[in-house]
Design a protein around this motif. Structure first.
Motif, PDB file in Angstrom:
ATOM      1  N   ASP A   1      10.963   1.709  15.068  1.00 32.57           N
ATOM      2  CA  ASP A   1      12.299   1.093  15.176  1.00 32.57           C
ATOM      3  C   ASP A   1      13.187   1.240  14.278  1.00 32.57           C
ATOM      4  O   ASP A   1      14.365   0.535  14.404  1.00 32.57           O
ATOM      5  CB  ASP A   1      12.164  -0.519  15.762  1.00 32.57           C
ATOM      6  N   ILE A   2      13.181   1.811  13.059  1.00 24.61           N
ATOM      7  CA  ILE A   2      14.054   1.981  11.975  1.00 24.61           C
ATOM      8  C   ILE A   2      14.353   3.317  12.147  1.00 24.61           C
ATOM      9  O   ILE A   2      13.773   4.383  12.087  1.00 24.61           O
ATOM     10  CB  ILE A   2      13.409   1.696  10.740  1.00 24.61           C
ATOM     11  N   ARG A   3      15.764   3.470  12.378  1.00 27.82           N
ATOM     12  CA  ARG A   3      16.625   4.948  12.129  1.00 27.82           C
ATOM     13  C   ARG A   3      16.785   5.012  10.556  1.00 27.82           C
ATOM     14  O   ARG A   3      17.041   6.101   9.979  1.00 27.82           O
ATOM     15  CB  ARG A   3      17.521   5.002  12.979  1.00 27.82           C
ATOM     16  N   ILE A   4      17.492   3.916  10.027  1.00 25.33           N
ATOM     17  CA  ILE A   4      18.150   3.852   8.834  1.00 25.33           C
ATOM     18  C   ILE A   4      17.325   2.570   7.910  1.00 25.33           C
ATOM     19  O   ILE A   4      17.874   1.668   8.444  1.00 25.33           O
ATOM     20  CB  ILE A   4      19.533   3.875   8.412  1.00 25.33           C
ATOM     21  N   GLY A   5      16.533   2.734   7.012  1.00 22.26           N
ATOM     22  CA  GLY A   5      15.901   1.499   6.264  1.00 22.26           C
ATOM     23  C   GLY A   5      14.669   1.918   5.544  1.00 22.26           C
ATOM     24  O   GLY A   5      14.459   3.107   5.071  1.00 22.26           O
ATOM     25  N   VAL A   6      13.823   0.829   5.425  1.00 23.46           N
ATOM     26  CA  VAL A   6      12.661   1.018   4.729  1.00 23.46           C
ATOM     27  C   VAL A   6      11.617   0.334   5.645  1.00 23.46           C
ATOM     28  O   VAL A   6      11.946  -0.633   6.375  1.00 23.46           O
ATOM     29  CB  VAL A   6      12.633   0.484   3.317  1.00 23.46           C
ATOM     30  N   VAL A   7      10.367   1.042   5.682  1.00 18.33           N
ATOM     31  CA  VAL A   7       9.333   0.235   6.161  1.00 18.33           C
ATOM     32  C   VAL A   7       8.310   0.109   4.991  1.00 18.33           C
ATOM     33  O   VAL A   7       7.888   1.094   4.274  1.00 18.33           O
ATOM     34  CB  VAL A   7       8.601   1.181   6.996  1.00 18.33           C
ATOM     35  N   ILE A   8       7.814  -1.095   4.627  1.00 16.45           N
ATOM     36  CA  ILE A   8       7.021  -1.481   3.250  1.00 16.45           C
ATOM     37  C   ILE A   8       5.599  -1.799   4.067  1.00 16.45           C
ATOM     38  O   ILE A   8       5.450  -2.933   4.419  1.00 16.45           O
ATOM     39  CB  ILE A   8       7.481  -2.599   2.588  1.00 16.45           C
ATOM     40  N   HIS A   9       4.584  -1.019   3.956  1.00 20.33           N
ATOM     41  CA  HIS A   9       3.138  -1.322   4.421  1.00 20.33           C
ATOM     42  C   HIS A   9       2.349  -2.016   3.401  1.00 20.33           C
ATOM     43  O   HIS A   9       2.307  -1.722   2.424  1.00 20.33           O
ATOM     44  CB  HIS A   9       2.605   0.212   4.755  1.00 20.33           C
ATOM     45  N   CYS A  10       1.672  -3.131   3.919  1.00 16.99           N
ATOM     46  CA  CYS A  10       1.011  -3.897   3.129  1.00 16.99           C
ATOM     47  C   CYS A  10      -0.430  -4.262   3.608  1.00 16.99           C
ATOM     48  O   CYS A  10      -0.525  -3.699   4.884  1.00 16.99           O
ATOM     49  CB  CYS A  10       1.707  -5.338   3.044  1.00 16.99           C
TER      50      CYS A  10
ATOM     51  N   GLN B   1       0.874  -1.234  -0.107  1.00 18.70           N
ATOM     52  CA  GLN B   1      -0.070   0.049  -0.017  1.00 18.70           C
ATOM     53  C   GLN B   1       0.948   1.161  -0.053  1.00 18.70           C
ATOM     54  O   GLN B   1       0.448   2.272  -0.856  1.00 18.70           O
ATOM     55  CB  GLN B   1      -1.102   0.028   1.148  1.00 18.70           C
ATOM     56  N   LEU B   2       1.812   1.201   0.756  1.00 18.21           N
ATOM     57  CA  LEU B   2       2.845   2.207   0.872  1.00 18.21           C
ATOM     58  C   LEU B   2       4.192   1.886   0.942  1.00 18.21           C
ATOM     59  O   LEU B   2       4.475   1.128   1.807  1.00 18.21           O
ATOM     60  CB  LEU B   2       2.454   3.267   1.867  1.00 18.21           C
ATOM     61  N   ALA B   3       5.493   2.411   0.385  1.00 20.84           N
ATOM     62  CA  ALA B   3       6.524   2.033   0.686  1.00 20.84           C
ATOM     63  C   ALA B   3       7.323   3.450   1.535  1.00 20.84           C
ATOM     64  O   ALA B   3       6.972   4.519   0.949  1.00 20.84           O
ATOM     65  CB  ALA B   3       7.518   1.894  -0.510  1.00 20.84           C
ATOM     66  N   ARG B   4       7.935   3.325   2.497  1.00 18.75           N
ATOM     67  CA  ARG B   4       8.431   4.497   3.265  1.00 18.75           C
ATOM     68  C   ARG B   4      10.116   4.308   3.445  1.00 18.75           C
ATOM     69  O   ARG B   4      10.475   3.146   3.763  1.00 18.75           O
ATOM     70  CB  ARG B   4       7.635   4.801   4.438  1.00 18.75           C
ATOM     71  N   THR B   5      11.066   5.277   2.976  1.00 22.12           N
ATOM     72  CA  THR B   5      12.289   5.135   3.475  1.00 22.12           C
ATOM     73  C   THR B   5      12.552   6.148   4.428  1.00 22.12           C
ATOM     74  O   THR B   5      11.968   7.244   4.741  1.00 22.12           O
ATOM     75  CB  THR B   5      12.943   5.693   2.197  1.00 22.12           C
ATOM     76  N   ILE B   6      13.488   5.799   5.456  1.00 21.55           N
ATOM     77  CA  ILE B   6      13.709   6.451   6.716  1.00 21.55           C
ATOM     78  C   ILE B   6      15.202   6.589   6.707  1.00 21.55           C
ATOM     79  O   ILE B   6      16.056   5.577   6.514  1.00 21.55           O
ATOM     80  CB  ILE B   6      13.464   5.575   7.953  1.00 21.55           C
ATOM     81  N   HIS B   7      15.586   7.657   6.731  1.00 17.20           N
ATOM     82  CA  HIS B   7      16.886   8.013   6.943  1.00 17.20           C
ATOM     83  C   HIS B   7      17.203   9.204   8.090  1.00 17.20           C
ATOM     84  O   HIS B   7      17.288  10.158   7.611  1.00 17.20           O
ATOM     85  CB  HIS B   7      17.976   8.441   5.742  1.00 17.20           C
ATOM     86  N   TYR B   8      17.330   8.720   9.443  1.00 18.49           N
ATOM     87  CA  TYR B   8      17.510   9.713  10.454  1.00 18.49           C
ATOM     88  C   TYR B   8      18.857   9.475  10.953  1.00 18.49           C
ATOM     89  O   TYR B   8      19.481   8.518  11.611  1.00 18.49           O
ATOM     90  CB  TYR B   8      16.686   9.330  11.506  1.00 18.49           C
TER      91      TYR B   8
ATOM     92  N   ILE C   1       7.350   7.359  -0.012  1.00 16.37           N
ATOM     93  CA  ILE C   1       7.541   8.535   0.986  1.00 16.37           C
ATOM     94  C   ILE C   1       8.918   8.430   1.463  1.00 16.37           C
ATOM     95  O   ILE C   1       9.037   7.352   2.146  1.00 16.37           O
ATOM     96  CB  ILE C   1       6.393   8.956   2.143  1.00 16.37           C
ATOM     97  N   CYS C   2       9.770   9.364   1.051  1.00 15.41           N
ATOM     98  CA  CYS C   2      11.067   9.440   1.662  1.00 15.41           C
ATOM     99  C   CYS C   2      11.275  10.465   2.733  1.00 15.41           C
ATOM    100  O   CYS C   2      10.763  11.345   2.512  1.00 15.41           O
ATOM    101  CB  CYS C   2      12.080   9.716   0.572  1.00 15.41           C
ATOM    102  N   GLU C   3      11.939  10.123   3.969  1.00 15.39           N
ATOM    103  CA  GLU C   3      11.846  10.951   5.187  1.00 15.39           C
ATOM    104  C   GLU C   3      13.338  11.039   5.311  1.00 15.39           C
ATOM    105  O   GLU C   3      14.124   9.944   5.840  1.00 15.39           O
ATOM    106  CB  GLU C   3      11.042  10.714   6.228  1.00 15.39           C
ATOM    107  N   ILE C   4      14.026  12.033   5.620  1.00 12.53           N
ATOM    108  CA  ILE C   4      15.345  12.638   5.916  1.00 12.53           C
ATOM    109  C   ILE C   4      15.318  13.544   7.014  1.00 12.53           C
ATOM    110  O   ILE C   4      14.784  14.451   7.042  1.00 12.53           O
ATOM    111  CB  ILE C   4      16.101  13.024   4.874  1.00 12.53           C
ATOM    112  N   ARG C   5      16.126  12.897   8.042  1.00  8.73           N
ATOM    113  CA  ARG C   5      16.338  14.070   9.260  1.00  8.73           C
ATOM    114  C   ARG C   5      17.830  13.970   9.516  1.00  8.73           C
ATOM    115  O   ARG C   5      18.393  12.962  10.040  1.00  8.73           O
ATOM    116  CB  ARG C   5      15.878  13.621  10.472  1.00  8.73           C
ATOM    117  N   GLY C   6      18.535  15.140   9.820  1.00  6.60           N
ATOM    118  CA  GLY C   6      19.678  15.248  10.220  1.00  6.60           C
ATOM    119  C   GLY C   6      20.156  15.773  11.998  1.00  6.60           C
ATOM    120  O   GLY C   6      21.160  15.835  12.284  1.00  6.60           O
TER     121      GLY C   6
END
Length: 492
Positions: free
Chosen positions: A324-333, A189-196, A304-309
């Motif tokens: 619980d992900i700081r660097i990775g992907v969350v694939i919502h199904c 349904q949604l793919a999300r990238t996380i890079h904190y 949706i790509c999310e970046i935080r520095g």
């Protein structure tokens, strides 16, 4: 809206004809490649190794039937440092500061490129024209046009070109994504990238800085415009300068966006792109966003790509996390989600219970995969062939183009613009709360609401039906101007 697919690109390749111009120091038309048997030694050159390149050298030196035969870096101090390790082990190695001299060496079979981003495409094109195979770090290009030329030249000269998105070689991710695509937790349904990831200020200068004496600044600048050094450090902080880098989105976001395309089985660009972001928490010489949300509107499901520095709150040593992900992907199904990155990940149901775990190795065999394809001459064996590197890099460029062609807006105006998309609204609400925790007042220091890009890619990337007064700037950012003699030869 027509989607730009692998088939569309290959149709364009069929129209290529005629010779291609090389920089004068290279021998035009030298495309012969010696046949390599299973046990023949592949002679490698590594170009650029202040950072990632040093890892490439270490891996290749430990690879059977591979010889690191040449080193090239415009920083003589770094070049001498790496060459010394070869001398200590009594291993012969040639050293160069000018990559054109490396490519003139007919005994070099393949080139690894780990330079700053603005050099990636030009060296790749020159290397393919000189009959070399290529491993090029991410993002493979500095802009979208460059990526198109890289795919074209690899096809024209039948080169084996691997992208440095090594997570494509992670076995755990391969198994996890197959599990998802088999429908075990329903449709994506949604793919999300996380890079904190924490990024400190790079400081602020009041005038031009001295270039390190060991660096040939003309060669370091290469195809970019020659300009004074206006930051404290020449090295690494080039990532945050638009002339040479692509921000955190191009630096690390590309890995996670590539994973999303992979699991979604998308080989094209999205229909629309929208960015919200800015550089917050300090005033320095960096130009690129350190806090960024990008919406990629694919027809089947968005990314949706999310970046935080910045950290969880001002002066905290801890970074935020999402699921619980700081660097990775969350694939919502429909019936659960995957959370992970390099090294594998975990499938959860919608109540947060673990369903399956997948252990990976962060792509440790990525170089071996490339070397195997060099021997077989079959680019289909590559886990991250240049086309995939180009499309994933282009996603980064599109996000940055939306940002750079946008304008600052009030928090409420941005919220109103995003209203109607629950996932993006949620990301923006968390974006605002994160900045508030870092004592950033978005009413005083406003975020940039990017241009809503309508991506028309039927023949080449361009923006159709753009918002008023944004199309000129957005389209201008598709391709850079080049500085003589470091001009990338046009392929398509």
């Amino acid at each position: 809206m027509q989607r730009y697919t692998r088939r569309d690109f290959l149709k364009g390749m069929a129209a290529l004809s005629g010779g291609l111009a090389l920089t004068p120091t290279l021998s035009a038309g030298r495309t012969a490649q010696r046949t390599l048997g299973a046990n023949d030694t592949i002679r490698m050159a590594v170009v650029g190794f202040r950072g990632k390149g040093a890892q490439h050298i270490e891996i290749l030196r430990d690879t059977p039937n591979v010889q690191v035969a040449a080193l090239c870096d415009v920083d003589q101090a770094i070049l001498d440092r790496e060459a010394q390790t070869f001398r200590e082990d009594n291993e012969p190695v040639d050293t160069y500061t000018d990559v054109r001299n490396v490519l003139d060496d007919d005994t070099i079979d393949a080139v690894v490129i780990a330079t700053p981003n603005h050099w990636h495409a030009l060296i790749t094109v020159w290397a393919c024209q000189a009959g070399k195979d290529v491993y090029v770090e991410k993002p493979v290009s500095h802009d979208i046009w460059e990526g198109q030329q890289m795919v074209a030249v690899a096809r024209k000269y039948n080169r084996i070109v691997q992208s440095g998105t090594q997570l494509r070689s992670d076995g755990g991710l391969r198994r996890a994504f197959e599990y998802i695509r088999e429908g075990n937790i329903g449709e994506i349904q949604l793919a999300r990238t996380i890079h904190y990831s924490r990024r400190e200020s790079i400081g602020k200068v009041t005038g031009p800085q001295a270039v390190p004496a060991s660096v040939d600044y003309n060669l370091w600048t290469g195809p970019a415009h020659m300009q004074p050094l206006m930051r404290l450090q020449l090295h690494y902080d080039w990532h945050w300068d638009w002339t040479t880098g692509n921000g955190e989105l191009g630096n690390n976001g590309v890995h996670r966006l590539d994973l999303c395309r992979w699991v979604m089985d998308e080989d094209a660009l999205p229909r629309h792109v929208l960015s919200v972001g800015g550089r917050f928490g300090y005033d320095d010489d960096g130009e690129t966003p350190n806090t960024h949300i990008i919406y990629y509107d694919y027809a089947r499901n968005p990314v949706i790509c999310e970046i935080r520095g910045l950290p969880t709150k001002k002066d905290s040593p801890v970074m935020d996390a999402y699921r619980d992900i700081r660097i990775g992907v969350v694939i919502h199904c429909e019936e659960g989600y995957f959370a992970g990155s390099g090294g594998g990940g975990i499938i959860y149901d919608n109540d947060g219970n673990r369903v399956e775990s997948f252990e990976g190795d962060a792509g440790a065999g990525h170089h071996d995969n490339w070397i195997q394809a060099i021997r077989s001459r079959n680019r289909q064996e590559l886990h991250a062939e240049i086309y995939d590197g180009h499309i994933s890099s282009a996603l980064c460029h599109l996000g940055n183009i939306s940002h750079r062609s946008g304008s600052v807006a009030s928090p409420d105006a941005i919220a109103e613009r995003l209203d109607g998309d629950p996932a993006m609204t949620d990301a923006y609400d968390r974006f605002r709360a994160h900045l508030e925790a870092n004592e950033v007042d978005l009413n005083a220091t406003q975020a940039t609401l990017g241009t809503w890009l309508n991506v028309n890619t039927s023949s080449e990337v361009q923006f159709s039906q753009p918002e008023e007064n944004t199309n000129v700037l957005a389209n201008a950012l598709l391709k850079r101007d080049y500085r003589e003699p470091f001009v990338l030869p046009e392929q398509v």
